[in-house]
Design a protein around this motif. Structure first.
Motif, PDB file in Angstrom:
ATOM      1  N   HIS A   1      -9.709  14.809  -1.359  1.00  0.00           N
ATOM      2  CA  HIS A   1      -9.388  15.298  -2.893  1.00  0.00           C
ATOM      3  C   HIS A   1     -10.079  14.267  -3.927  1.00  0.00           C
ATOM      4  CE1 HIS A   1      -7.761  17.628  -6.018  1.00  0.00           C
ATOM      5  NE2 HIS A   1      -7.045  16.416  -6.433  1.00  0.00           N
ATOM      6  N   TYR A   2     -10.052  13.141  -3.612  1.00  0.00           N
ATOM      7  CA  TYR A   2     -10.405  12.084  -4.583  1.00  0.00           C
ATOM      8  C   TYR A   2     -11.934  11.790  -4.311  1.00  0.00           C
ATOM      9  CZ  TYR A   2      -5.719  10.806  -5.779  1.00  0.00           C
ATOM     10  OH  TYR A   2      -4.367  11.160  -6.360  1.00  0.00           O
TER      11      TYR A   2
ATOM     12  N   THR B   1     -12.311  -0.340  -8.920  1.00  0.00           N
ATOM     13  CA  THR B   1     -12.443  -1.293  -7.710  1.00  0.00           C
ATOM     14  C   THR B   1     -13.966  -0.928  -7.337  1.00  0.00           C
ATOM     15  OG1 THR B   1     -10.233  -1.152  -7.073  1.00  0.00           O
ATOM     16  CG2 THR B   1     -11.797  -1.734  -5.303  1.00  0.00           C
TER      17      THR B   1
ATOM     18  N   ARG C   1       2.366   1.444  -3.705  1.00  0.00           N
ATOM     19  CA  ARG C   1       1.383   1.934  -4.442  1.00  0.00           C
ATOM     20  C   ARG C   1       0.915   3.342  -4.596  1.00  0.00           C
ATOM     21  NH1 ARG C   1      -1.416  -2.206  -7.416  1.00  0.00           N
ATOM     22  NH2 ARG C   1      -3.326  -1.276  -7.050  1.00  0.00           N
ATOM     23  N   ALA C   2       0.929   3.835  -3.273  1.00  0.00           N
ATOM     24  CA  ALA C   2       0.861   5.092  -2.950  1.00  0.00           C
ATOM     25  C   ALA C   2       1.598   6.154  -3.440  1.00  0.00           C
ATOM     26  CB  ALA C   2       0.250   5.743  -1.390  1.00  0.00           C
TER      27      ALA C   2
ATOM     28  N   VAL D   1      -7.980   3.252 -10.518  1.00  0.00           N
ATOM     29  CA  VAL D   1      -7.819   2.181  -9.809  1.00  0.00           C
ATOM     30  C   VAL D   1      -9.059   2.046  -8.768  1.00  0.00           C
ATOM     31  CG1 VAL D   1      -6.676   0.692  -8.082  1.00  0.00           C
ATOM     32  CG2 VAL D   1      -5.259   1.521 -10.234  1.00  0.00           C
TER      33      VAL D   1
ATOM     34  N   GLU E   1     -16.420   5.625   2.252  1.00  0.00           N
ATOM     35  CA  GLU E   1     -16.543   4.564   1.021  1.00  0.00           C
ATOM     36  C   GLU E   1     -15.320   4.727   0.294  1.00  0.00           C
ATOM     37  OE1 GLU E   1     -20.803   3.810  -0.898  1.00  0.00           O
ATOM     38  OE2 GLU E   1     -20.366   5.794  -0.537  1.00  0.00           O
ATOM     39  N   VAL E   2     -14.544   5.944  -0.129  1.00  0.00           N
ATOM     40  CA  VAL E   2     -13.474   6.235  -0.739  1.00  0.00           C
ATOM     41  C   VAL E   2     -12.396   5.648  -0.021  1.00  0.00           C
ATOM     42  CG1 VAL E   2     -11.745   7.655  -1.684  1.00  0.00           C
ATOM     43  CG2 VAL E   2     -14.212   8.012  -1.877  1.00  0.00           C
TER      44      VAL E   2
ATOM     45  N   LEU F   1      -9.280  -1.295  -0.189  1.00  0.00           N
ATOM     46  CA  LEU F   1      -9.173  -2.638  -1.248  1.00  0.00           C
ATOM     47  C   LEU F   1      -7.980  -2.609  -2.449  1.00  0.00           C
ATOM     48  CD1 LEU F   1     -13.208  -2.893  -1.802  1.00  0.00           C
ATOM     49  CD2 LEU F   1     -11.571  -4.440  -0.474  1.00  0.00           C
ATOM     50  N   SER F   2      -7.736  -1.322  -2.691  1.00  0.00           N
ATOM     51  CA  SER F   2      -6.921  -1.045  -4.049  1.00  0.00           C
ATOM     52  C   SER F   2      -5.316  -0.815  -3.299  1.00  0.00           C
ATOM     53  CB  SER F   2      -7.140   0.153  -4.626  1.00  0.00           C
ATOM     54  OG  SER F   2      -8.463   0.571  -4.927  1.00  0.00           O
ATOM     55  N   ARG F   3      -5.184  -1.357  -2.219  1.00  0.00           N
ATOM     56  CA  ARG F   3      -3.713  -1.185  -1.507  1.00  0.00           C
ATOM     57  C   ARG F   3      -3.173  -0.047  -1.714  1.00  0.00           C
ATOM     58  NH1 ARG F   3      -6.402  -4.700   0.332  1.00  0.00           N
ATOM     59  NH2 ARG F   3      -5.600  -6.992   0.517  1.00  0.00           N
ATOM     60  N   LEU F   4      -3.982   1.190  -1.522  1.00  0.00           N
ATOM     61  CA  LEU F   4      -3.410   2.696  -1.678  1.00  0.00           C
ATOM     62  C   LEU F   4      -3.313   3.282  -0.226  1.00  0.00           C
ATOM     63  CD1 LEU F   4      -5.039   3.681  -5.120  1.00  0.00           C
ATOM     64  CD2 LEU F   4      -2.790   3.262  -4.646  1.00  0.00           C
ATOM     65  N   ALA F   5      -2.170   3.454   0.273  1.00  0.00           N
ATOM     66  CA  ALA F   5      -1.881   4.372   1.547  1.00  0.00           C
ATOM     67  C   ALA F   5      -1.908   5.718   1.390  1.00  0.00           C
ATOM     68  CB  ALA F   5      -0.672   3.794   2.189  1.00  0.00           C
ATOM     69  N   LEU F   6      -3.422   6.189   1.424  1.00  0.00           N
ATOM     70  CA  LEU F   6      -3.649   7.738   0.946  1.00  0.00           C
ATOM     71  C   LEU F   6      -3.704   8.606   2.238  1.00  0.00           C
ATOM     72  CD1 LEU F   6      -6.398   7.349  -1.742  1.00  0.00           C
ATOM     73  CD2 LEU F   6      -3.898   7.260  -1.957  1.00  0.00           C
TER      74      LEU F   6
ATOM     75  N   LEU G   1     -14.152  11.640  -7.325  1.00  0.00           N
ATOM     76  CA  LEU G   1     -14.953  10.400  -7.593  1.00  0.00           C
ATOM     77  C   LEU G   1     -16.390  10.581  -7.794  1.00  0.00           C
ATOM     78  CD1 LEU G   1     -12.620   7.876  -5.897  1.00  0.00           C
ATOM     79  CD2 LEU G   1     -12.822   7.915  -8.326  1.00  0.00           C
TER      80      LEU G   1
ATOM     81  N   ALA H   1       0.784  -1.217  -0.001  1.00  0.00           N
ATOM     82  CA  ALA H   1      -0.009  -0.012  -0.071  1.00  0.00           C
ATOM     83  C   ALA H   1       0.961   1.123   0.050  1.00  0.00           C
ATOM     84  CB  ALA H   1      -0.858  -0.290   1.259  1.00  0.00           C
TER      85      ALA H   1
ATOM     86  N   GLU I   1      -5.774  13.708   0.499  1.00  0.00           N
ATOM     87  CA  GLU I   1      -5.736  12.769  -0.561  1.00  0.00           C
ATOM     88  C   GLU I   1      -7.214  12.314  -0.676  1.00  0.00           C
ATOM     89  OE1 GLU I   1      -2.138  10.955  -2.558  1.00  0.00           O
ATOM     90  OE2 GLU I   1      -2.362  10.215  -0.513  1.00  0.00           O
TER      91      GLU I   1
ATOM     92  N   LEU J   1     -12.435   1.829  -0.445  1.00  0.00           N
ATOM     93  CA  LEU J   1     -12.036   1.639  -1.905  1.00  0.00           C
ATOM     94  C   LEU J   1     -10.377   1.813  -1.832  1.00  0.00           C
ATOM     95  CD1 LEU J   1     -14.312   3.704  -4.340  1.00  0.00           C
ATOM     96  CD2 LEU J   1     -14.122   1.210  -3.871  1.00  0.00           C
TER      97      LEU J   1
END
Lengths: 496, 99
Positions: free
Chosen positions: B27-28, A366, A350-351, A362, B8-9, B15-20, B32, A347, B24, B12
């Motif tokens: 913003h997203y 998802t 990817r970030a 992505v 919910e973001v 689930l997407s393996r994004l450490a936000l 979205l 994670a 962020e 997501l």
């Protein structure tokens, strides 16, 4: 005329005839790159010696009497999404910075086999997601017509390199318009072949059911020669079509539309289109009529829903394809300090490694694939895809090709749409239907918009495996317009 | 009403393996929301009885012949790995602390 202004066909003939060597041609282009790259920034990777080594090898093969194709010794700029053994491959992403692939893509291998000389790897929107090349992790590419504007995208490095005479040919990939739209806004020719007509093996995947490699060139014949050089059945690609390559070169040499039936897509004009784009487009339709084609209006109402369907299907496939960037086997790894778990490292990597547009897509994909939303979004988008294919089929019962503007506006200023994803997505409005249906489609220059003196492209769409029709009609438009202009449109571009 | 909430973001992103970061996520969430509202237009096409298409070709289950052929050597396969140990990919721990 200097070597860099020659067409690829001319260069190939000169090299085959011993008039000039592949090394001399490569040097002329490398010198041009050294001169204009500071302004255009089309390339991510250039290595003069690797390029000259390839050229020397081609000269040796020709001297030894080896029979190579018509493009032997001709330089080509290669989109940095095709893997290459001897050059780094990044897909415009930090997550792959510095990666050296252990194998060649089929397109790469076929370029080499045909004796083309790879000048370097061109810039792109990260993982081909974008319409401006601003989403590259390594900086924007500039449009040679106006350096403050975008060269289109995602294959913007490839379009800019050809428009700036850094290369006579380049490769691109088209998932929603990523060859045709950049060709349109830089005043060159760009072709999306039939899906499955050119191999995806070794093409870093964005949306596998849509990704299609194709050529850029400064004229229709050169594009056909390049498509022929790298296309055709590939057992390494499970969606490769086991059929002969359509007779694209022959079609490009026969610019004749007399008696052809041409359909004007009613839905692609009007509100949201720049007046100068529509003016050139309408003139191109009149031109086709004057050349003996029969022009009829065709309505494809579901094309209006192609853009939303695409922005569900492509992100869904991308969210799945980009799962391979897991920080374990290749590419970037961030935060592996011995205490964090694989999942945390994944994670964090990817970030750090993906840019904003990739993250948006992505997450959107998802979402569209999540249980509870799947039927309403991804499932419905796939049904819309069927409806769009049926509308194409019905249209092609009445006409041989369909035409539209390639993109609703000319090149927009760098930065203008950078943080407005929906505005950016509109650039692909007219190109997406052909991706969803897997059809062939080309963009050819059809003039300059009155408002800004920037290039406008005409899109010509043809049925699956009728790529030759795109070239035939494109060549006819090119011949007639170049007669009017007294030469190629690109001759009107300012000196760099 | 928004199509998607900030929570919910965040889900997501997990689930997407994004450490936000929190910024962020804000913003997203806004972006979205606008995108999902736009893509929801797919529902305007009447397609109840239409079969879905996953791709444009009349191909299903393409297999290659089951024959041994040349592939990458271990050195080639490991050439881009962030960490290697004993001819294998070295990865961070994959089990939880309690395991």
């Amino acid at each position: 005329m200097s070597l860099i202004r020659k067409t690829a066909a001319e260069l190939g003939a000169m090299i085959a005839g011993g008039e000039v060597s592949a090394v001399e041609v490569a040097e002329a282009h490398l010198d041009r790159m050294a001169e204009v790259e500071p302004k255009v920034q089309a390339f991510l990777h250039v290595d003069r010696e690797t390029t000259l080594d390839q050229a020397r090898a081609v000269d040796a093969r020709l001297r030894a009497g080896e029979k190579l194709g018509p493009l032997a010794g001709v330089p080509v700029a290669h989109k940095d999404i095709f893997v290459t053994r001897d050059m780094p491959t990044t897909a415009g992403s930090k997550i792959l910075e510095g990666w050296r692939p252990p194998y060649d893509a089929t397109v790469t291998a076929r370029l080499r086999a045909a004796g083309l000389v790879i000048l370097g790897k061109t810039n792109l929107d990260e993982f081909a997601m974008g319409s401006s090349t601003e989403n590259s992790a390594f900086g924007a590419t500039h449009n040679p017509w106006d350096l403050t504007r975008v060269p289109g995208g995602s294959s913007g490095g490839s379009s800019a390199a050809v428009a700036a005479y850094e290369a006579p040919l380049s490769t691109g990939t088209d998932t929603g318009g990523s060859i045709r739209q950049p060709a349109s806004v830089t005043g060159i020719v760009g072709m999306k072949p039939t899906y499955g007509g050119s191999s995806r093996y070794g093409l870093i995947a964005f949306a596998s059911s849509l990704d299609t490699p194709g050529p850029f060139a400064r004229n229709v014949l050169d594009a056909a020669l390049l498509q022929e050089a790298f296309s055709g059945y590939d057992p390494m690609d499970s969606t490769s079509v086991d059929q002969p390559v359509p007779a694209v070169v022959e079609a490009a040499r026969n610019p004749d539309v007399a008696g052809m039936r041409i359909g004007v897509v009613k839905e692609f004009a009007g509100e949201g289109y720049q007046p100068g784009v529509l003016a050139r487009y309408n003139e191109a339709i009149q031109l086709l009529e004057s050349l003996g084609a029969k022009v009829v209006e065709i309505s494809c109402p579901a094309f209006r829903t192609a853009l939303p369907a695409y922005y569900l299907i492509a992100p869904s496939e991308c969210s799945s394809n980009l799962a391979r960037f897991d920080a374990m086997r290749y590419g970037l790894r961030v935060g592996d300090d011995g205490t964090r778990s694989a999942e945390e490292v994944m994670a964090l990597t990817r970030a750090a490694g993906f840019g904003p547009e990739v993250k948006r897509r992505v997450m959107l994909g998802t979402y569209a694939l999540s249980s509870g939303y799947y039927d309403a979004y991804y499932g419905q988008a796939q049904k819309v895809r069927t409806v769009i294919s049926r509308e194409f089929e019905a249209a092609y019962e009445q006409v041989d090709v369909l035409v539209s503007p390639t993109t609703p506006t000319t090149a927009f200023p760098i930065g203008e749409r950078a943080d407005d994803p929906m505005a950016m997505y509109l650039a692909d409005l007219c190109t997406i239907p052909s991706n969803l249906a897997g059809n062939a489609a080309i963009s050819v220059p059809c003039g300059l918009a009155d408002e800004d003196n920037l290039p406008v492209g005409l899109q010509i769409m043809a049925p699956v495996l009728a790529d030759d029709r795109c070239y035939r009609v494109g060549a006819a438009v090119e011949k007639a317009l170049e007669g009017r202009w007294g030469g190629p449109l690109l001759a009107k571009a300012p000196e760099l | 009403m928004s199509a998607i909430t900030r929570d919910e973001v965040a889900h997501l992103a997990r689930l997407s393996r994004l450490a936000l970061t929190n910024d962020e996520l804000d913003h997203y969430a806004t972006q979205l929301d606008a995108i999902i509202e736009a893509v929801a237009k797919v529902s305007e096409v009447a397609a109840v009885d239409v079969p879905p298409s996953s791709h444009a070709l009349p191909l299903t289950n393409v297999f290659r012949a089951d024959e041994v052929r040349q592939c990458l050597t271990p050195e080639q396969a490991l050439s881009g790995a962030p960490a290697v140990e004993d001819d294998r990919f070295r990865v961070p721990r994959i089990l939880g602390e309690e395991a």
